[in-house]
Design an enzyme around this catalytic site. Structure first.
Site, PDB file in Angstrom:
ATOM      1  N   HIS A  65      -9.165  -6.282   2.830  1.00  0.00           N
ATOM      2  CA  HIS A  65      -8.522  -4.961   2.830  1.00  0.00           C
ATOM      3  C   HIS A  65      -8.623  -4.319   1.450  1.00  0.00           C
ATOM      4  O   HIS A  65      -8.948  -3.144   1.330  1.00  0.00           O
ATOM      5  CB  HIS A  65      -7.054  -5.068   3.259  1.00  0.00           C
ATOM      6  CG  HIS A  65      -6.376  -3.745   3.256  1.00  0.00           C
ATOM      7  ND1 HIS A  65      -6.642  -2.776   4.198  1.00  0.00           N
ATOM      8  CD2 HIS A  65      -5.462  -3.206   2.401  1.00  0.00           C
ATOM      9  CE1 HIS A  65      -5.917  -1.696   3.926  1.00  0.00           C
ATOM     10  NE2 HIS A  65      -5.202  -1.930   2.849  1.00  0.00           N
ATOM     11  N   ASN A  66      -8.397  -5.087   0.427  1.00  0.00           N
ATOM     12  CA  ASN A  66      -8.396  -4.562  -0.935  1.00  0.00           C
ATOM     13  C   ASN A  66      -9.797  -4.349  -1.503  1.00  0.00           C
ATOM     14  O   ASN A  66     -10.022  -3.385  -2.228  1.00  0.00           O
ATOM     15  CB  ASN A  66      -7.602  -5.508  -1.841  1.00  0.00           C
ATOM     16  CG  ASN A  66      -7.532  -5.030  -3.264  1.00  0.00           C
ATOM     17  OD1 ASN A  66      -8.072  -5.692  -4.156  1.00  0.00           O
ATOM     18  ND2 ASN A  66      -6.872  -3.921  -3.508  1.00  0.00           N
ATOM     19  N   GLY A  67     -10.732  -5.226  -1.150  1.00  0.00           N
ATOM     20  CA  GLY A  67     -12.022  -5.191  -1.812  1.00  0.00           C
ATOM     21  C   GLY A  67     -13.223  -4.898  -0.946  1.00  0.00           C
ATOM     22  O   GLY A  67     -14.356  -4.977  -1.412  1.00  0.00           O
TER      23      GLY A  67
ATOM     24  N   GLU B 259       0.798  -1.227   0.000  1.00  0.00           N
ATOM     25  CA  GLU B 259       0.000   0.000   0.000  1.00  0.00           C
ATOM     26  C   GLU B 259       0.832   1.279   0.000  1.00  0.00           C
ATOM     27  O   GLU B 259       0.447   2.259  -0.625  1.00  0.00           O
ATOM     28  CB  GLU B 259      -0.957   0.011   1.194  1.00  0.00           C
ATOM     29  CG  GLU B 259      -2.032  -1.044   1.139  1.00  0.00           C
ATOM     30  CD  GLU B 259      -3.009  -0.882  -0.018  1.00  0.00           C
ATOM     31  OE1 GLU B 259      -3.123   0.225  -0.588  1.00  0.00           O
ATOM     32  OE2 GLU B 259      -3.677  -1.866  -0.357  1.00  0.00           O
TER      33      GLU B 259
ATOM     34  N   ASP C 146      -7.918   8.818  -4.604  1.00  0.00           N
ATOM     35  CA  ASP C 146      -7.831   7.456  -5.126  1.00  0.00           C
ATOM     36  C   ASP C 146      -9.093   7.172  -5.946  1.00  0.00           C
ATOM     37  O   ASP C 146      -9.877   6.290  -5.616  1.00  0.00           O
ATOM     38  CB  ASP C 146      -7.701   6.475  -3.941  1.00  0.00           C
ATOM     39  CG  ASP C 146      -7.498   5.046  -4.364  1.00  0.00           C
ATOM     40  OD1 ASP C 146      -7.098   4.798  -5.504  1.00  0.00           O
ATOM     41  OD2 ASP C 146      -7.755   4.155  -3.534  1.00  0.00           O
TER      42      ASP C 146
ATOM     43  N   LYS D 176      -9.364   4.460   3.829  1.00  0.00           N
ATOM     44  CA  LYS D 176     -10.405   5.425   3.469  1.00  0.00           C
ATOM     45  C   LYS D 176     -11.288   5.683   4.692  1.00  0.00           C
ATOM     46  O   LYS D 176     -11.348   4.862   5.608  1.00  0.00           O
ATOM     47  CB  LYS D 176     -11.251   4.885   2.318  1.00  0.00           C
ATOM     48  CG  LYS D 176     -10.476   4.713   1.020  1.00  0.00           C
ATOM     49  CD  LYS D 176     -11.372   4.156  -0.067  1.00  0.00           C
ATOM     50  CE  LYS D 176     -10.629   3.959  -1.367  1.00  0.00           C
ATOM     51  NZ  LYS D 176     -10.186   5.185  -1.985  1.00  0.00           N
TER      52      LYS D 176
ATOM     53  N   PRO E 282     -14.628   5.552   5.176  1.00  0.00           N
ATOM     54  CA  PRO E 282     -15.615   4.519   5.536  1.00  0.00           C
ATOM     55  C   PRO E 282     -14.967   3.268   6.155  1.00  0.00           C
ATOM     56  O   PRO E 282     -15.545   2.638   7.042  1.00  0.00           O
ATOM     57  CB  PRO E 282     -16.290   4.174   4.204  1.00  0.00           C
ATOM     58  CG  PRO E 282     -16.079   5.375   3.354  1.00  0.00           C
ATOM     59  CD  PRO E 282     -14.742   5.927   3.769  1.00  0.00           C
TER      60      PRO E 282
ATOM     61  N   TYR F 226     -11.012  -4.383  11.201  1.00  0.00           N
ATOM     62  CA  TYR F 226     -11.839  -4.445   9.987  1.00  0.00           C
ATOM     63  C   TYR F 226     -11.966  -5.893   9.521  1.00  0.00           C
ATOM     64  O   TYR F 226     -13.059  -6.380   9.230  1.00  0.00           O
ATOM     65  CB  TYR F 226     -11.199  -3.578   8.902  1.00  0.00           C
ATOM     66  CG  TYR F 226     -12.017  -3.443   7.645  1.00  0.00           C
ATOM     67  CD1 TYR F 226     -12.947  -2.421   7.520  1.00  0.00           C
ATOM     68  CD2 TYR F 226     -11.848  -4.312   6.568  1.00  0.00           C
ATOM     69  CE1 TYR F 226     -13.706  -2.270   6.363  1.00  0.00           C
ATOM     70  CE2 TYR F 226     -12.594  -4.173   5.411  1.00  0.00           C
ATOM     71  CZ  TYR F 226     -13.521  -3.148   5.317  1.00  0.00           C
ATOM     72  OH  TYR F 226     -14.267  -3.008   4.167  1.00  0.00           O
TER      73      TYR F 226
ATOM     74  N   ASP G 244     -15.771   1.688   9.757  1.00  0.00           N
ATOM     75  CA  ASP G 244     -16.091   0.263   9.899  1.00  0.00           C
ATOM     76  C   ASP G 244     -15.144  -0.464  10.861  1.00  0.00           C
ATOM     77  O   ASP G 244     -15.540  -1.460  11.469  1.00  0.00           O
ATOM     78  CB  ASP G 244     -16.057  -0.446   8.542  1.00  0.00           C
ATOM     79  CG  ASP G 244     -17.300  -0.199   7.719  1.00  0.00           C
ATOM     80  OD1 ASP G 244     -18.222   0.497   8.195  1.00  0.00           O
ATOM     81  OD2 ASP G 244     -17.359  -0.696   6.585  1.00  0.00           O
TER      82      ASP G 244
END
Length: 135
Positions: free
Chosen positions: A111-113, A28, A39, A51, A53, A90, A57
């Site tokens: 993490h990515n999606g 990252e 981004d 980010k 959100p 998360y 979360d």
């Protein structure tokens, strides 16, 4: 003697192997304290390119009483320990969406999606890069 050699090899691999979360950090940001950058329509900040959100979360770790979410998110993202905790929380929150996946694959793809990252093929390339890093 063979047993001692095997234990030594395991110890060496353990010492030099990168953890999953370290590989995500590397992917990252080069595991550097980055500021926030656009981004594709939203800001991503810090070591893990978190980010807003995502920060919400993960439970808003480190948020001080009376502090705005924006301030807390950016501060947490730029603190390696806080941002790592955010990623871990998360993943803990959404891991139920990743049945039959290893812990590392679950972490990388969520993490990515996002919450459904394990269910989309769009995160497979990211997972492959993390898997290569981990070894």
């Amino acid at each position: 003697m063979l047993r001692l050699l095997l234990l030594l090899m395991i110890a060496v691999v353990t010492i030099f192997a990168k953890s999953c979360i370290d590989c995500i950090c590397q992917r990252e940001s080069g595991c550097r304290k980055l500021g926030c950058a656009d981004d594709g329509g939203s800001l991503s900040c810090g070591y893990f390119q978190i980010k807003k959100p995502y920060y919400i979360d993960c439970g808003q770790p480190g948020k001080k009483a009376g502090e705005s979410i924006d301030t807390a998110w950016k501060r947490c993202a730029s603190d390696k320990g806080c941002s790592k905790l955010c990623v871990e929380k998360y993943v803990k929150r959404y891991k139920r969406n990743c049945s039959n996946k290893s812990q590392c694959e679950t972490m990388a793809r969520l993490h990515n999606g996002g919450p459904n990252g394990c269910k989309t093929t769009a995160t497979i390339g990211y997972w492959n890069a993390i898997q290569k890093c981990v070894g």
